[in-house]
Design a protein around this motif. Structure first.
Motif: not given
Length: 204
Positions: A34, A36, A149, A151, A153, A186
């Motif tokens: 977890n 990042k 976050d 992750d 796109d 993103k």
């Protein structure tokens, strides 16, 4: 901090700190899955506002954006002939808390060219667009930003128009809703892709 260029570090060979190892301590029980990657540039997202002759409504758009240290706001004045640029400069001077940059071009370049400029210059991990005659619901916008976050796109948003028509993302509406104004995308996904600069509608 070790990733920062030209960081000067001194080192002492003396032993001055005693570290007590405990199996149940917080520093030993974090979930590596977890953790990042942190953004070294400090910007979660770049919000860009293309504007042409919207001397009043662009101020409303700016007022609706949340004030956050992790947002880069870039306004691109695309050859406006009214007081748009003058009003933007005044607004920026009166709102130093807003991390706002103003780019201004004498000649009208068109939306495709403007987007290509921002795709190159944006420093945010995500890129979002706000049309100068639109605005966002600030609190709800913050909830969307919380979903960026690293992750995902693309993050889509619902929108409502001035006739009270509500547009939600469905399998049927996804083609229409893929336009730039209701999503964050993103920057890594955009990559080197650029818009055709001569195409007027659907340039992205």
């Amino acid at each position: 901090m070790f990733y920062i260029k030209d960081l000067k570090i001194n080192y002492s060979t003396n032993i001055i700190y005693f570290y007590n190892l405990r199996n149940n301590s917080l520093t030993r029980e974090y979930d590596k899955g977890n953790v990042k990657k942190e953004r070294l540039d400090g910007y979660l997202a770049t919000i860009f506002i293309p504007v042409y002759n919207q001397e009043k409504l662009v101020i409303r758009a700016l007022d609706s954006l949340p004030t956050r240290d992790d947002l880069e706001i870039v306004i691109l004045n695309d050859g406006s002939t009214d007081n748009t640029y003058k009003n933007l400069i005044k607004y920026k001077s009166e709102h130093p808390e807003l991390k706002c940059k103003i780019l201004s071009y004498k000649d009208n370049k068109g939306l495709g060219a403007i987007k290509n400029i921002i795709y190159t210059k944006a420093k945010g991990q995500y890129i979002g667009e706000l049309d100068s005659d639109d605005y966002v619901y600030t609190d709800e916008y913050n909830k969307v930003l919380a979903q960026l976050d690293g992750d995902a796109d693309i993050i889509y948003m619902n929108l409502i128009d001035n006739n009270n028509n509500l547009f939600k993302l469905t399998n049927e509406s996804k083609i229409m809703l893929c336009s730039g104004i209701c999503k964050f995308i993103k920057k890594d996904l955009i990559g080197d892709t650029r818009c055709p600069e001569t195409k007027k509608p659907g340039e992205d």
